[in-house]
Write a protein that holds these residues in place. Structure first.
Motif, PDB file in Angstrom:
ATOM      1  N   UNK A 102      61.805  13.764  68.829  1.00 33.73           N
ATOM      2  CA  UNK A 102      60.353  13.924  68.819  1.00 33.73           C
ATOM      3  C   UNK A 102      59.858  14.242  67.415  1.00 33.73           C
ATOM      4  N   UNK A 103      60.560  15.141  66.729  1.00 33.12           N
ATOM      5  CA  UNK A 103      60.108  15.553  65.400  1.00 33.12           C
ATOM      6  C   UNK A 103      60.412  14.530  64.324  1.00 33.12           C
ATOM      7  N   UNK A 104      61.616  13.980  64.313  1.00 33.91           N
ATOM      8  CA  UNK A 104      62.018  13.101  63.218  1.00 33.91           C
ATOM      9  C   UNK A 104      61.496  11.687  63.357  1.00 33.91           C
ATOM     10  N   UNK A 105      61.559  11.143  64.548  1.00 30.25           N
ATOM     11  CA  UNK A 105      61.102   9.770  64.738  1.00 30.25           C
ATOM     12  C   UNK A 105      59.603   9.737  65.006  1.00 30.25           C
ATOM     13  N   UNK A 106      59.083  10.837  65.511  1.00 29.90           N
ATOM     14  CA  UNK A 106      57.654  10.887  65.799  1.00 29.90           C
ATOM     15  C   UNK A 106      57.304  10.137  67.062  1.00 29.90           C
ATOM     16  N   UNK A 107      58.035  10.414  68.114  1.00 29.10           N
ATOM     17  CA  UNK A 107      57.721   9.785  69.391  1.00 29.10           C
ATOM     18  C   UNK A 107      56.300  10.137  69.805  1.00 29.10           C
ATOM     19  N   UNK A 108      55.630   9.223  70.469  1.00 33.64           N
ATOM     20  CA  UNK A 108      54.260   9.523  70.894  1.00 33.64           C
ATOM     21  C   UNK A 108      54.266  10.648  71.933  1.00 33.64           C
ATOM     22  N   UNK A 109      53.163  11.355  72.050  1.00 36.79           N
ATOM     23  CA  UNK A 109      53.100  12.447  73.021  1.00 36.79           C
ATOM     24  C   UNK A 109      53.323  11.924  74.444  1.00 36.79           C
ATOM     25  N   UNK A 110      54.185  12.606  75.156  1.00 41.25           N
ATOM     26  CA  UNK A 110      54.421  12.252  76.550  1.00 41.25           C
ATOM     27  C   UNK A 110      54.154  13.478  77.399  1.00 41.25           C
ATOM     28  N   UNK A 111      54.062  13.278  78.682  1.00 42.88           N
ATOM     29  CA  UNK A 111      53.768  14.345  79.640  1.00 42.88           C
ATOM     30  C   UNK A 111      52.402  14.972  79.371  1.00 42.88           C
ATOM     31  N   UNK A 112      51.551  14.314  78.574  1.00 42.63           N
ATOM     32  CA  UNK A 112      50.247  14.863  78.279  1.00 42.63           C
ATOM     33  C   UNK A 112      50.275  16.047  77.330  1.00 42.63           C
ATOM     34  N   UNK A 113      51.379  16.258  76.645  1.00 41.08           N
ATOM     35  CA  UNK A 113      51.513  17.378  75.720  1.00 41.08           C
ATOM     36  C   UNK A 113      51.508  16.875  74.283  1.00 41.08           C
ATOM     37  N   UNK A 136      65.848  21.174  84.826  1.00 44.39           N
ATOM     38  CA  UNK A 136      64.841  20.111  84.932  1.00 44.39           C
ATOM     39  C   UNK A 136      63.463  20.666  85.285  1.00 44.39           C
ATOM     40  N   UNK A 137      63.312  21.982  85.258  1.00 39.50           N
ATOM     41  CA  UNK A 137      62.042  22.611  85.618  1.00 39.50           C
ATOM     42  C   UNK A 137      60.857  22.127  84.783  1.00 39.50           C
ATOM     43  N   UNK A 138      60.974  22.019  83.456  1.00 36.86           N
ATOM     44  CA  UNK A 138      59.787  21.550  82.705  1.00 36.86           C
ATOM     45  C   UNK A 138      59.321  20.165  83.150  1.00 36.86           C
ATOM     46  N   UNK A 139      60.246  19.283  83.418  1.00 38.20           N
ATOM     47  CA  UNK A 139      59.887  17.939  83.877  1.00 38.20           C
ATOM     48  C   UNK A 139      59.350  18.002  85.305  1.00 38.20           C
ATOM     49  N   UNK A 140      59.972  18.844  86.122  1.00 37.81           N
ATOM     50  CA  UNK A 140      59.524  18.999  87.507  1.00 37.81           C
ATOM     51  C   UNK A 140      58.117  19.558  87.609  1.00 37.81           C
ATOM     52  N   UNK A 141      57.775  20.540  86.769  1.00 37.14           N
ATOM     53  CA  UNK A 141      56.422  21.091  86.780  1.00 37.14           C
ATOM     54  C   UNK A 141      55.401  20.035  86.377  1.00 37.14           C
ATOM     55  N   UNK A 142      55.760  19.219  85.388  1.00 31.55           N
ATOM     56  CA  UNK A 142      54.846  18.157  84.984  1.00 31.55           C
ATOM     57  C   UNK A 142      54.663  17.155  86.120  1.00 31.55           C
ATOM     58  N   UNK A 143      55.756  16.770  86.781  1.00 32.60           N
ATOM     59  CA  UNK A 143      55.648  15.840  87.898  1.00 32.60           C
ATOM     60  C   UNK A 143      54.820  16.428  89.033  1.00 32.60           C
ATOM     61  N   UNK A 144      54.989  17.713  89.302  1.00 29.40           N
ATOM     62  CA  UNK A 144      54.220  18.365  90.355  1.00 29.40           C
ATOM     63  C   UNK A 144      52.727  18.370  90.027  1.00 29.40           C
ATOM     64  N   UNK A 145      52.385  18.628  88.773  1.00 24.91           N
ATOM     65  CA  UNK A 145      50.980  18.666  88.384  1.00 24.91           C
ATOM     66  C   UNK A 145      50.343  17.286  88.326  1.00 24.91           C
ATOM     67  N   UNK A 146      51.144  16.251  88.105  1.00 22.65           N
ATOM     68  CA  UNK A 146      50.600  14.907  87.935  1.00 22.65           C
ATOM     69  C   UNK A 146      51.041  13.940  89.014  1.00 22.65           C
ATOM     70  N   UNK A 147      51.487  14.419  90.145  1.00 25.53           N
ATOM     71  CA  UNK A 147      52.029  13.531  91.179  1.00 25.53           C
ATOM     72  C   UNK A 147      50.978  12.574  91.714  1.00 25.53           C
ATOM     73  N   UNK A 148      49.735  13.006  91.787  1.00 24.83           N
ATOM     74  CA  UNK A 148      48.689  12.147  92.332  1.00 24.83           C
ATOM     75  C   UNK A 148      48.391  10.959  91.427  1.00 24.83           C
ATOM     76  N   UNK A 149      48.507  11.128  90.106  1.00 19.96           N
ATOM     77  CA  UNK A 149      48.244  10.011  89.205  1.00 19.96           C
ATOM     78  C   UNK A 149      49.459   9.107  89.040  1.00 19.96           C
ATOM     79  N   UNK A 150      50.649   9.644  89.329  1.00 20.45           N
ATOM     80  CA  UNK A 150      51.875   8.857  89.199  1.00 20.45           C
ATOM     81  C   UNK A 150      52.056   7.938  90.404  1.00 20.45           C
ATOM     82  N   UNK A 151      51.846   8.490  91.595  1.00 18.00           N
ATOM     83  CA  UNK A 151      52.170   7.767  92.822  1.00 18.00           C
ATOM     84  C   UNK A 151      50.984   7.097  93.468  1.00 18.00           C
ATOM     85  N   UNK A 152      49.880   6.964  92.783  1.00 17.37           N
ATOM     86  CA  UNK A 152      48.735   6.271  93.399  1.00 17.37           C
ATOM     87  C   UNK A 152      48.408   5.002  92.663  1.00 17.37           C
TER      88      UNK A 152
END
Length: 109
Positions: free
Chosen positions: A39-50, A93-109
């Motif tokens: 993330x820092x060296x290559x400069x990946x675009x922001x993911x998970x809305x962060x 996997x909690x950080x990824x799980x929390x993001x999925x829980x908060x965004x499940x409606x936009x992912x699965x619709x």
């Protein structure tokens, strides 16, 4: 053997490398650290809305949190336990799980 009062090298060679919980900590820590450096060296675009710096901070802090949880749950005996290894996977996997829980409606619709 009392691993909590032994040198850190004995602790690393002992419970961290010889138990399933230790392997979970090592594996997920490596994944998070590699991802944080990418993330820092290559400069990946922001993911998970962060923002990039927030995501990199999470990636660098989470291995320490996993290690502390490993010491808290496994001490003082540090016996191999697949149940504790499974719980460590859940916390890993909690950080990824929390993001999925908060965004499940936009992912699965």
């Amino acid at each position: 053997m009392d691993h909590l009062h032994s040198p850190i090298t004995d602790f690393l060679r002992g419970p961290l490398l010889s138990t399933p919980q230790g392997w979970v900590v090592i594996g997920f820590s490596a994944i998070y650290l590699i991802f944080g450096f990418l993330i820092l060296w290559i400069g990946l675009p922001p993911i998970f809305g962060l923002k990039t710096d927030v995501l990199a901070t999470i990636c660098f802090l989470w291995p320490g949190i996993l290690f502390l949880y490993f010491v808290r749950v496994s001490s003082p005996s540090f016996f191999p336990s697949f149940l504790e290894a499974a719980w460590l996977c859940v916390y890993a996997i909690a950080p990824i799980g929390f993001w999925l829980y908060n965004n499940w409606h936009s992912i699965f619709s």
